[in-house]
Design a protein around this motif. Sequence first.
Motif, PDB file in Angstrom:
ATOM      1  N   ALA A   1      35.490  26.746  29.437  1.00 17.25           N
ATOM      2  CA  ALA A   1      35.260  26.965  30.869  1.00 17.25           C
ATOM      3  C   ALA A   1      36.563  27.214  31.604  1.00 17.25           C
ATOM      4  O   ALA A   1      36.652  28.067  32.488  1.00 17.25           O
ATOM      5  CB  ALA A   1      34.515  25.776  31.466  1.00 17.25           C
ATOM      6  N   LEU A   2      37.597  26.475  31.243  1.00 17.79           N
ATOM      7  CA  LEU A   2      38.910  26.670  31.858  1.00 17.79           C
ATOM      8  C   LEU A   2      39.472  28.047  31.511  1.00 17.79           C
ATOM      9  O   LEU A   2      40.051  28.727  32.361  1.00 17.79           O
ATOM     10  CB  LEU A   2      39.873  25.582  31.401  1.00 17.79           C
ATOM     11  CG  LEU A   2      39.666  24.199  32.024  1.00 17.79           C
ATOM     12  CD1 LEU A   2      40.457  23.145  31.261  1.00 17.79           C
ATOM     13  CD2 LEU A   2      40.066  24.204  33.493  1.00 17.79           C
ATOM     14  N   ALA A   3      39.320  28.455  30.262  1.00 16.02           N
ATOM     15  CA  ALA A   3      39.798  29.779  29.852  1.00 16.02           C
ATOM     16  C   ALA A   3      39.093  30.878  30.637  1.00 16.02           C
ATOM     17  O   ALA A   3      39.705  31.890  31.001  1.00 16.02           O
ATOM     18  CB  ALA A   3      39.579  29.966  28.351  1.00 16.02           C
ATOM     19  N   ALA A   4      37.800  30.671  30.932  1.00 19.02           N
ATOM     20  CA  ALA A   4      37.060  31.656  31.713  1.00 19.02           C
ATOM     21  C   ALA A   4      37.586  31.741  33.145  1.00 19.02           C
ATOM     22  O   ALA A   4      37.675  32.833  33.726  1.00 19.02           O
ATOM     23  CB  ALA A   4      35.571  31.301  31.716  1.00 19.02           C
TER      24      ALA A   4
ATOM     25  N   LEU B   1      43.382  30.418  25.842  1.00 17.00           N
ATOM     26  CA  LEU B   1      44.055  31.219  26.856  1.00 17.00           C
ATOM     27  C   LEU B   1      44.797  32.406  26.251  1.00 17.00           C
ATOM     28  O   LEU B   1      45.280  33.267  26.995  1.00 17.00           O
ATOM     29  CB  LEU B   1      45.054  30.358  27.633  1.00 17.00           C
ATOM     30  CG  LEU B   1      44.486  29.198  28.452  1.00 17.00           C
ATOM     31  CD1 LEU B   1      45.611  28.322  28.989  1.00 17.00           C
ATOM     32  CD2 LEU B   1      43.620  29.717  29.591  1.00 17.00           C
ATOM     33  N   ASP B   2      44.903  32.425  24.911  1.00 16.97           N
ATOM     34  CA  ASP B   2      45.676  33.454  24.213  1.00 16.97           C
ATOM     35  C   ASP B   2      47.088  33.504  24.789  1.00 16.97           C
ATOM     36  O   ASP B   2      47.587  34.554  25.214  1.00 16.97           O
ATOM     37  CB  ASP B   2      44.990  34.819  24.334  1.00 16.97           C
ATOM     38  CG  ASP B   2      45.640  35.876  23.428  1.00 16.97           C
ATOM     39  OD1 ASP B   2      46.272  35.480  22.437  1.00 16.97           O
ATOM     40  OD2 ASP B   2      45.520  37.081  23.737  1.00 16.97           O
TER      41      ASP B   2
ATOM     42  N   MET C   1      40.998  35.051  36.971  1.00 12.91           N
ATOM     43  CA  MET C   1      42.161  35.235  37.833  1.00 12.91           C
ATOM     44  C   MET C   1      43.097  36.313  37.298  1.00 12.91           C
ATOM     45  O   MET C   1      43.714  37.053  38.064  1.00 12.91           O
ATOM     46  CB  MET C   1      42.910  33.912  38.001  1.00 12.91           C
ATOM     47  CG  MET C   1      42.182  32.912  38.884  1.00 12.91           C
ATOM     48  SD  MET C   1      43.203  31.472  39.298  1.00 12.91           S
ATOM     49  CE  MET C   1      43.266  30.668  37.699  1.00 12.91           C
ATOM     50  N   ARG C   2      43.212  36.397  35.987  1.00 10.91           N
ATOM     51  CA  ARG C   2      44.090  37.411  35.400  1.00 10.91           C
ATOM     52  C   ARG C   2      43.662  38.819  35.780  1.00 10.91           C
ATOM     53  O   ARG C   2      44.494  39.717  35.918  1.00 10.91           O
ATOM     54  CB  ARG C   2      44.112  37.265  33.877  1.00 10.91           C
ATOM     55  CG  ARG C   2      45.011  36.138  33.374  1.00 10.91           C
ATOM     56  CD  ARG C   2      44.884  35.978  31.878  1.00 10.91           C
ATOM     57  NE  ARG C   2      45.855  35.011  31.359  1.00 10.91           N
ATOM     58  CZ  ARG C   2      45.788  34.462  30.146  1.00 10.91           C
ATOM     59  NH1 ARG C   2      44.778  34.784  29.334  1.00 10.91           N
ATOM     60  NH2 ARG C   2      46.704  33.610  29.757  1.00 10.91           N
ATOM     61  N   ARG C   3      42.356  39.002  35.932  1.00  9.84           N
ATOM     62  CA  ARG C   3      41.858  40.343  36.269  1.00  9.84           C
ATOM     63  C   ARG C   3      42.316  40.798  37.650  1.00  9.84           C
ATOM     64  O   ARG C   3      42.397  42.001  37.916  1.00  9.84           O
ATOM     65  CB  ARG C   3      40.333  40.366  36.171  1.00  9.84           C
ATOM     66  CG  ARG C   3      39.810  40.399  34.744  1.00  9.84           C
ATOM     67  CD  ARG C   3      38.321  40.654  34.689  1.00  9.84           C
ATOM     68  NE  ARG C   3      37.563  39.457  35.000  1.00  9.84           N
ATOM     69  CZ  ARG C   3      37.166  38.568  34.098  1.00  9.84           C
ATOM     70  NH1 ARG C   3      37.475  38.744  32.818  1.00  9.84           N
ATOM     71  NH2 ARG C   3      36.471  37.501  34.436  1.00  9.84           N
ATOM     72  N   SER C   4      42.611  39.848  38.526  1.00  8.06           N
ATOM     73  CA  SER C   4      43.050  40.207  39.878  1.00  8.06           C
ATOM     74  C   SER C   4      44.565  40.098  40.057  1.00  8.06           C
ATOM     75  O   SER C   4      45.080  40.356  41.135  1.00  8.06           O
ATOM     76  CB  SER C   4      42.356  39.315  40.910  1.00  8.06           C
ATOM     77  OG  SER C   4      42.696  37.956  40.719  1.00  8.06           O
TER      78      SER C   4
END
Length: 381
Positions: free
Chosen positions: A124-127, A172-173, A132-135
Amino acid sequence: MSTSPQESVRRQNLGALLRYVHVRGATSRAELTVRLGLNRSTIGALTADLATAGLIDEGVPQETGRAGRPSIVVRPRSSRVYGYAISLELERLRAARIGLGGKVLDTRATERPPGAEPAPAVAALAALVADMRRSAPADGVDVGCGVAVSAAVRHHLGWSDAALEPALAAALDAPPPFIGGTADLAALAEHTRGAATGADNVIYLHGDAGISAGIIAGGRRITGYGGHGGEVGHMVVNPSGRLCGCGSRGCWETEIGERALLHLAGRPVPTPGAAMATAVQHAREGDPGAQAAVAHAADWLGFGVANLVNIFNPTVVVFGGTLRELYLAAPAQIHRRIESMALPACRDHVALHTPDLGDDAPLVGAAELAFESLLADPLSR
């Protein structure tokens, strides 16, 4: 390849300059010259290097009203240089993208998935972070991730940092995150840019399902072995008191924690984690049971703080989490207890505050862990 002494000094100066701007925000070159003890040409060369690296912006300040040529102002590039911060709590999960300079750029939150296994919470945290990474800007500099883990998660669920670190790194890769306790990182945040700015001796008290503390002494965090210090909720204050979940009797959190308030107030709370706020609200509305419960907890809060003041001699005590509501409900009563118990040499200078950063304090503190390598050597990336 070895680094020359001149290059080593230059890197130290770059780090000192970037750290100053990170903590203080927009700063004139003239102020940097004075504060860092460097000449103007050196400051100009350092800021040019940091600007080229995309870490700061330089520009003419707004109209000052003073005669003469204004000094160039240096600002952290918060929108481009950022870290991710995670807060792992018993009832919810939170994540934020926080820019250089401590600016909160984006936040996400969700309920913690039920169960005692960490895998669903990690997913859930990774999601949240992926969203946020997408923005985030395409040319952004991601310095890494810091994680604030609630003491309640460690104790009630048994999730260890050693297990969380690789799981989060994989999900999180990303490189392994930097992990700390919620109270400890909130103390770091309030000390760096909040209610305890400029204070070298600070106690941050955090209330949730239990009570924990972040302690700063002589300007340095006291984290304890393995980073798991500050368990002040299990300081025994009333040996004949109620049995604590830890197996001891009369722990501080059995007198001031949410479960204690529920027991004393004699009424249920509709939302998990809202016992303190609900009891305080009922007390304000005139409910006798809630008033008695709040008065009892406030007196014991002052009792425990007086002991901590005698031990650590802080200049600032900050009440965070659920303890914020309790402190605001009865500040005079808490002050009186401290006045009656703490040594004059320790109590006369101590100031009691609520967090300037509010619920964001653990996230901002977690981001500080992620920024540390960049601030130590800004051009190492």
